[in-house]
Motif scaffolding. Structure first.
Motif, short mmCIF file in Angstrom:
data_model
loop_
_atom_site.label_atom_id
_atom_site.label_comp_id
_atom_site.label_asym_id
_atom_site.label_seq_id
_atom_site.Cartn_x
_atom_site.Cartn_y
_atom_site.Cartn_z
N GLU A 256 0.86 -1.25 -0.11
CA GLU A 256 -0.30 -0.04 0.29
C GLU A 256 0.89 0.71 0.14
N SER A 257 1.95 1.00 0.69
CA SER A 257 2.78 2.35 0.99
C SER A 257 4.29 2.36 0.83
N PRO A 258 4.56 3.22 0.26
CA PRO A 258 6.37 3.23 0.45
C PRO A 258 7.35 2.41 1.10
N ASP A 259 6.96 2.91 2.57
CA ASP A 259 7.00 2.44 3.49
C ASP A 259 6.87 1.10 3.93
N GLU A 260 6.48 0.77 3.46
CA GLU A 260 6.41 -0.69 3.53
C GLU A 260 7.64 -1.86 2.91
N VAL A 261 7.97 -1.12 2.30
CA VAL A 261 9.01 -2.23 1.11
C VAL A 261 10.80 -1.62 2.70
N THR A 262 10.83 -3.27 2.64
CA THR A 262 11.99 -2.85 3.88
C THR A 262 13.49 -2.72 3.36
N THR A 263 14.79 -2.68 3.42
CA THR A 263 15.89 -2.72 3.03
C THR A 263 16.16 -4.43 2.97
N GLU A 264 15.47 -5.41 3.86
CA GLU A 264 15.06 -6.37 3.79
C GLU A 264 15.22 -6.86 2.33
N GLN A 265 14.58 -6.20 1.38
CA GLN A 265 13.82 -6.52 0.41
C GLN A 265 14.66 -6.00 -0.93
N VAL A 266 14.86 -4.31 -0.17
CA VAL A 266 15.94 -3.84 -1.24
C VAL A 266 17.27 -3.56 -0.98
N SER A 267 17.70 -3.45 -1.12
CA SER A 267 18.73 -2.94 -0.43
C SER A 267 20.40 -3.14 -1.85
N ILE A 268 21.41 -1.46 -1.31
CA ILE A 268 22.37 -1.65 -2.34
C ILE A 268 24.34 -1.14 -1.44
N GLU A 269 24.55 -1.83 -1.77
CA GLU A 269 26.07 -1.57 -0.55
C GLU A 269 27.05 -1.16 -1.54
N SER A 270 27.64 0.60 -1.79
CA SER A 270 28.61 0.30 -2.50
C SER A 270 30.29 0.02 -1.69
N ASN A 271 30.56 -0.22 -2.97
CA ASN A 271 31.90 -0.68 -2.43
C ASN A 271 32.92 0.16 -1.41
N THR A 272 33.07 0.36 -0.32
CA THR A 272 34.02 1.38 0.10
C THR A 272 35.96 0.86 0.43
N ASP A 273 36.12 -0.09 -0.45
CA ASP A 273 37.24 -0.33 -0.28
C ASP A 273 38.16 0.05 -1.59
N PHE A 274 38.64 1.75 -1.27
CA PHE A 274 39.76 1.99 -2.59
C PHE A 274 40.91 1.65 -2.62
N SER A 275 41.09 0.64 -2.24
CA SER A 275 43.03 0.35 -1.80
C SER A 275 43.46 -0.38 -3.42
N THR A 276 44.13 -0.42 -3.72
CA THR A 276 44.95 -1.48 -4.30
C THR A 276 45.77 -2.49 -3.70
N LYS A 277 45.76 -2.53 -2.52
CA LYS A 277 46.65 -3.70 -2.15
C LYS A 277 45.75 -4.77 -1.65
#
Length: 340
Positions: A256-277
């Protein structure tokens, strides 16, 4: 922004856009750019004289193009006209919220933040101005300029390796003017200072690298300040994209509402490891020994190896175990063949 049902939500968003309109004279092959404003409003609809739930309304305003021939006079006062009003529907019902997600470097709120690279942009602009002044000075002072004294008036003098200047005046002299002062060095020092300042502020591209050996830990810690800024931006990008996909998931679902969609259903996590080592051989050995001693599970070991860029990012643990089993079978077969 207004508080509705205990939450601060956007109730009015105005977006400036550019669109194409038909050209003057009815020529179907000629189009003309026009300014357009898209207004997204959250308002309560009235049913039987009573206000019901909120709904999203979209108004599109276009600026009238006042043309005289093929030119638009800037002195003409702008006139706007409402060209379209629509109420977006989902499953036959109006949207309860404005489908809009704010994004900034540190948070997803309407407030405008300072750019993370604003200081570098300012220094870069100063460097550009100094470089322009420096090149201007070089243009007027770098090339030697010939001068003569005591020659006859009106004499034509040509410069080149195959010509010579000859005069009967014993007091005549000639030479070349060359830049001997230190005025241009001021610009060079100022540009060097800006380049060093840009390196301090985060740009490592123009910084001179050290010629001495450094440990891996020292190299890893040197850009930690820049990585922290990039990490904050990556985390906020993850939150914004997650909210956008939650809207998309809700649009194609039955909640019924967008608030009912939780991060358990949709989630994006960007890579925060910028090291080349990657992991060193000692670290890999320590991880394997911890797994053999029962301190960590096999899944944890494979996950650590994947984060350390030893295993490919897209390969699952099941695929890796299958490849390990295949490799062991090939080794056993080769050993048996050699023994026979």
């Amino acid at each position: 922004m207004e508080r509705i049902n205990g939450r601060n939500v956007p109730t009015l968003i105005v977006l400036r856009e550019a669109t194409c309109v038909d050209g003057n004279g009815g020529d179907e092959f000629e189009v003309q750019a026009a300014e357009q404003i898209r207004v997204l409003r959250l308002q309560r609809s009235e049913v039987g004289g009573q206000k019901s739930e909120c709904q999203c309304v979209v108004d599109i305003w276009q600026r009238e193009v006042l043309a005289h021939g093929n030119r638009v006079k800037k002195s003409d006062k702008a006139k706007w006209k409402l060209v379209e009003t629509r109420i977006p529907l989902r499953l036959g019902k109006p949207l309860p919220l404005i489908p809009f997600v704010f994004h900034g470097p540190n948070h997803s709120q309407p407030a405008v933040e300072k750019l993370p690279l604003a200081d570098i942009i300012t220094v870069n602009l100063d460097h550009y101005r100094l470089n322009a002044d420096y090149k201007h000075g070089v243009h007027f002072t770098a090339l030697p300029t010939a001068w003569v004294s005591g020659f006859e008036n009106g004499s034509s003098l040509r410069i080149g390796s195959s010509t010579a200047w000859v005069t009967e005046q014993t007091s005549a002299s000639a030479g070349f003017l060359e830049f001997m002062g230190h005025g241009l060095s001021t610009f060079e020092k100022a540009m060097d200072r800006d380049e060093r300042l840009r390196a301090v502020l985060g740009s490592r591209l123009l910084e001179g690298q050290k010629k001495v050996g450094e440990t891996a830990q020292a190299i890893e810690l040197r850009p930690s300040g820049e990585n922290s800024i990039l990490g904050n931006i990556a985390i906020n990008v993850s939150a914004s994209l997650t909210q956008i996909l939650r809207w998309d998931y809700w649009w194609n679902s039955t909640e019924e509402s967008p608030d009912e969609v939780t991060t358990e259903q949709v989630s994006i996590e960007s890579n925060t490891d910028f090291s080349t080592k990657g992991l060193s051989s000692q670290e890999i050995q320590s991880i394997v020994e911890a797994w053999q001693a029962g301190a960590i599970s096999r899944e944890t070991m494979l996950d650590l190896l994947r984060r350390g860029e030893v295993l490919p990012e897209g390969r699952t643990n099941e695929e890796e175990e299958r490849l390990i089993g295949t490799a062991k079978g090939e080794v056993v077969s080769a050993t048996q063949a050699g023994a026979s």
